[in-house]
Write a protein that holds these residues in place. Structure first.
Motif, mmCIF file in Angstrom:
data_model
loop_
_atom_site.group_PDB
_atom_site.id
_atom_site.type_symbol
_atom_site.label_atom_id
_atom_site.label_comp_id
_atom_site.label_asym_id
_atom_site.label_seq_id
_atom_site.Cartn_x
_atom_site.Cartn_y
_atom_site.Cartn_z
ATOM 1 N N GLU A 7 46.596 31.654 42.082
ATOM 2 C CA GLU A 7 47.832 31.144 42.957
ATOM 3 C C GLU A 7 49.319 31.729 42.720
ATOM 4 N N LEU A 8 49.378 32.848 41.902
ATOM 5 C CA LEU A 8 50.635 33.633 41.701
ATOM 6 C C LEU A 8 50.436 34.853 42.658
ATOM 7 N N ASP A 9 49.295 35.164 43.308
ATOM 8 C CA ASP A 9 49.247 36.179 44.398
ATOM 9 C C ASP A 9 49.653 35.694 45.781
ATOM 10 N N LYS A 10 49.810 36.736 46.463
ATOM 11 C CA LYS A 10 50.292 36.424 47.857
ATOM 12 C C LYS A 10 49.143 35.818 48.565
ATOM 13 N N ALA A 11 47.956 36.101 48.055
ATOM 14 C CA ALA A 11 46.557 35.295 48.868
ATOM 15 C C ALA A 11 45.456 35.408 47.616
ATOM 16 N N ILE A 12 44.515 34.502 47.839
ATOM 17 C CA ILE A 12 43.377 34.596 46.799
ATOM 18 C C ILE A 12 42.597 35.893 47.448
ATOM 19 N N TYR A 13 42.858 36.635 46.752
ATOM 20 C CA TYR A 13 42.250 38.068 47.444
ATOM 21 C C TYR A 13 40.624 38.019 47.115
ATOM 22 N N PHE A 14 40.511 37.511 45.926
ATOM 23 C CA PHE A 14 39.037 37.434 45.700
ATOM 24 C C PHE A 14 38.319 36.254 45.982
ATOM 25 N N GLY A 15 38.677 35.475 46.817
ATOM 26 C CA GLY A 15 38.037 34.329 47.248
ATOM 27 C C GLY A 15 37.560 34.385 48.468
ATOM 28 N N ALA A 16 37.960 34.167 49.858
ATOM 29 C CA ALA A 16 37.257 34.166 51.157
ATOM 30 C C ALA A 16 37.242 35.406 51.463
ATOM 31 N N PRO A 17 38.525 36.265 51.012
ATOM 32 C CA PRO A 17 38.490 37.780 51.840
ATOM 33 C C PRO A 17 37.708 38.555 51.225
ATOM 34 N N LEU A 18 37.194 38.322 49.855
ATOM 35 C CA LEU A 18 36.121 39.059 49.127
ATOM 36 C C LEU A 18 34.668 38.608 49.594
ATOM 37 N N ALA A 19 34.539 37.403 50.150
ATOM 38 C CA ALA A 19 33.335 37.029 50.589
ATOM 39 C C ALA A 19 32.990 37.839 51.917
ATOM 40 N N GLU A 20 34.030 37.724 52.845
ATOM 41 C CA GLU A 20 33.912 38.375 54.134
ATOM 42 C C GLU A 20 33.736 39.591 53.818
#
Length: 755
Positions: free
Chosen positions: A303-316
């Motif tokens: 939650e402290l990053d500008k996006a959850i980079y290792f969530g949906a973006p990593l899956a994609e």
């Protein structure tokens, strides 16, 4: 954690990885660095578990929640703390709860109401002990309390070298020397993990200043970096085997530390064969594909990053192939390996909080303080306090109620409470730090230790009354304080609030004045010629009052040695003041003047050139011919030690064997130090070995010190690896880094070692 919450953009964004994941089974990548991958090794076990996971389960383990901002995101209990990663019950993968833990189980602004913990002295005090056993005992104590409080990952293990004396976070680290910091850092980590929980090692790498830490670009050559900060990490990893490495906020040579392939993959995982996982600092992730392929294994406090980079973006990214499935499997397997190796995977934390043995743990804190307090000056043997002193006045520093602690994510709500706690309205740490004292009164401890002596108290605010009290006493003890904190560097090295002038005036009024320094690191002492006795107490922890009373009265002899150089003036360090301080000050002023547009004031990345290279701290002073106020390794005690009959040997290793004799009248602790350098007249000497030993009056002991080979060597980027040049080497048997009274030479054979 390492995070400065006030300076981070708080954007909770991104869809769940599960929504985009496909159920794909892939064998985990076998890292080239895994040399112990037998059928029953932790990595092999981790690979077997990963092979049974769904894709969604894998993605769930590579990013973690920040509990204060994660309500409703998990069916499991969220303990207010640093981090949370759900487990996978069907595979036995445990739920992970993470706590800040440099100096104890942290509870900075009392997120957990009423929860206290044992507070160790600052890490500089531990470093000043020069004693791995002290460091390990402190780590074991913290790990024990963490387990009792249901945490199984501690964000401990700070080994960043002190490059600048004004760094606001120096108190959390272990000084300026890679051998000392690495050795004690490794011992502390091993102590934490003896409780079957994970300790990190942090902040990888070159998190050497707090001003602008979120954007600063630390620049240094490869060989110099390997011989200084990276060597401290390497030694600590070898000795402590931390389950996880935390990458830093800053850039290193142009790339963010948490997406720096050279640091995370080339150095850590390839050259050092590190098997565990790399977690980010809180708010330190800037990308998905670059970070994952560089070697970042887990996004912390998402939650402290500008996006959850290792969530949906990593899956994609995995679906598109820009991050391979093998890399995803490796990320998960490394996480599991760190948990398995430390025992955190198999030994569950208690289902309910258990009350720690706070009484026993308080003794650990007190022993650490006693071992780390440094007697800097003792003119005329003013200390220990003579029994002839019938009236003593204690002045300033809130010494009537407690001792100061450092600020930031390491803040412990200590047993006994906080008699002084001051909130902040400005600065990088304002949202997660308070000026806090531990309830351990030096005044009360001195009164208890000195029955029959009248010990008065003056707060120092009334100048005339303070001087009158000093004149009328037999002895004056003035407590000086300097509060430092994560997220902010100190603007200069002077004691704040006119304390220098007060100490000088007290010394003029009372010739028998003792100055006790509760500071985050080195400070200037313009009054030093007037004050006969100076005691460096650091931040002495929750039993600091008792420890100081024991040292001042002679119940315990001082034995600490400086792990950091004290400059004589601000011009001596490589940088005389914080780089970027003016820019930060201007931005804060602009934001304060226009609160509606505060979010528009962005600090841009700026470079810091580490011109000293590998010659950090005392090596810089020797290289430049500078005389510090007090050198690295300096420390006095209440007896004297003599060295004799040194025999230096060479060949494949460099050793010195010598006799140590306590030639004084009382038992004491000595810290013999061995410094080494090529016999070329130009290379600054480096601490190659040290030991700590207690001797009774008249006792003699024969001791051998053998230099760490990588200290004798230079790093050769052409090999690549360590190269010991054949030839003659100087060996100084010394009591501090400036002591050259006993120097011999020996010849070493040429040799090389792997990176």
């Amino acid at each position: 954690m390492a995070g400065g919450l006030a300076t981070i953009a708080l954007v909770a964004a991104g869809m769940t990885a599960q929504a985009h994941a496909q159920a794909v089974s892939a064998k985990a990548q076998t890292p080239a660095s895994d040399e112990t991958r037998g059928p029953s090794s932790p990595r092999a076990r981790a690979d077997r578990i990963v092979a049974r996971m769904t894709q969604a389960e894998k993605f769930a383990l590579v990013h973690g929640l920040f509990p204060p901002m994660a309500a409703g995101k998990t069916p499991n209990e969220l303990i207010p703390s640093a981090g949370h990663i759900d487990g996978i019950p069907r595979l036995g993968v445990p739920l992970v709860r993470e706590s800040d833990a440099s100096l104890g189980v942290a509870n900075q602004v009392e997120q957990r109401k009423g929860d206290v913990a044992t507070a160790l002295p600052s890490s500089l005090a531990t470093a000043a002990s020069f004693d791995p056993a002290i460091a390990q005992a402190g780590g074991a104590m913290i790990g024990s309390e963490a387990r009792d409080k249901r945490f199984n990952v501690l964000l401990a293990g700070g080994v960043n070298l002190t490059r600048d004396p004004w760094n606001g976070r120096n108190f959390e680290y272990l000084g300026e020397d890679p051998l000392l910091a690495g050795t004690l850092g490794g011992a502390h980590i091993a102590g934490v993990q003896s409780n079957n929980i994970v300790s990190t090692i942090k902040h990888f790498a070159l998190n050497s200043q707090e001003t602008g830490r979120m954007v600063v670009d630390a620049r240094i050559g490869e060989a110099a970096l390997r011989m200084s900060d990276l060597l401290a990490f390497q030694i600590a990893i070898e000795k402590g085997h931390p389950g996880s490495v935390m990458c830093a906020y800053n850039k290193v040579n142009g790339d963010w530390a948490c997406e720096n392939k050279h640091l995370l993959t080339d150095v850590l995982k390839r050259d050092w064969n590190y098997p565990g996982w790399v977690m980010s600092d809180w708010g330190a992730v800037h990308s998905t594909v670059k970070a994952a392929n560089a070697g970042l294994d887990q996004e912390s406090g998402q939650e402290l990053d500008k996006a959850i980079y290792f969530g949906a973006p990593l899956a994609e990214a995995v679906v598109k192939g820009s991050v391979s499935e093998a890399r995803l499997d490796d990320m998960v397997a490394r996480y599991l390996t760190g948990l398995i190796e430390t025992g955190a995977f198999d030994r569950a934390v208690p289902a309910r909080t258990v009350t720690p043995d706070y009484a026993a743990h308080a003794l650990v804190a007190q022993r650490t303080a006693e071992a780390g307090i440094v007697l800097l000056k003792n003119q005329g043997d003013l200390l220990p306090i003579a029994r002839t002193a019938k009236r003593i006045v204690v002045i300033g520093g809130n010494a009537d109620v407690g001792v100061l602690s450092g600020g930031g994510s390491s803040q412990v709500r200590s047993v006994g409470g906080a008699p002084v706690e001051i909130p902040l309205s400005t600065g990088g740490s304002a949202s997660f730090a308070r000026i806090t004292y531990h309830a351990s009164s030096p005044l009360d401890a001195l009164r208890k230790a000195l029955p029959g002596v009248k010990v008065d108290w003056v707060d120092g605010r009334n100048f005339n009354a303070t001087l009158d009290a000093a004149r009328s006493a037999d002895l004056a003890i003035v407590f000086a304080t300097q509060w430092t904190t994560e997220a902010d560097d100190v603007p200069d090295l002077h004691l704040p609030n006119q304390q220098d002038a007060l100490i000088a005036a007290i010394a003029d009024a009372q010739p028998k004045t003792i100055a006790v320094m509760e500071t985050g690191g080195p400070v200037l002492m313009p009054w030093i010629a007037k004050v006969p006795a100076v005691v460096q107490a650091w931040y002495p922890g929750q039993r600091g009052g008792e420890a100081l009373a024991a040292i001042l009265t002679g119940k315990v002899a001082p034995s600490g040695r400086l792990p950091i150089t004290f400059p004589a003036d601000a011009s001596q360090p490589p940088r005389p003041r914080p780089v970027g301080l003016d820019t930060m000050t201007d931005l804060q002023a602009a934001a304060a003047a226009n609160p509606a547009a505060a979010s528009n004031y962005q600090l841009q990345s700026f470079p810091v050139e580490y011109v000293e290279g590998a010659d950090v701290g005392y090596r810089w002073y020797e290289k430049k011919g500078l005389k510090p106020l007090f050198p690295f390794g300096h420390g006095l005690t209440y007896t004297r030690f003599a060295y004799s009959n040194p025999v230096v040997t060479g060949g494949k290793t460099l050793s010195v064997t010598f006799t140590v004799t306590n030639v004084g009248r009382r038992e004491g602790v000595d810290v013999p130090q061995m410094y080494v350098a090529r016999d070329d007249g130009a290379t600054p000497m480096r601490l190659g070995a040290f030991t700590r030993l207690a001797l009774k009056p008249g006792e003699t002991r024969r001791v051998t010190l053998t230099a760490e080979p990588r200290i004798v060597a230079d790093y050769d980027t052409g090999l690549p690896g360590w190269r010991i040049a054949g030839g003659r080497y100087r060996v100084a048997l010394a009591q501090d880094a400036a002591d050259r009274t006993m120097v011999s030479t020996a010849t070493l054979e040429a040799q090389t070692m792997k990176p």
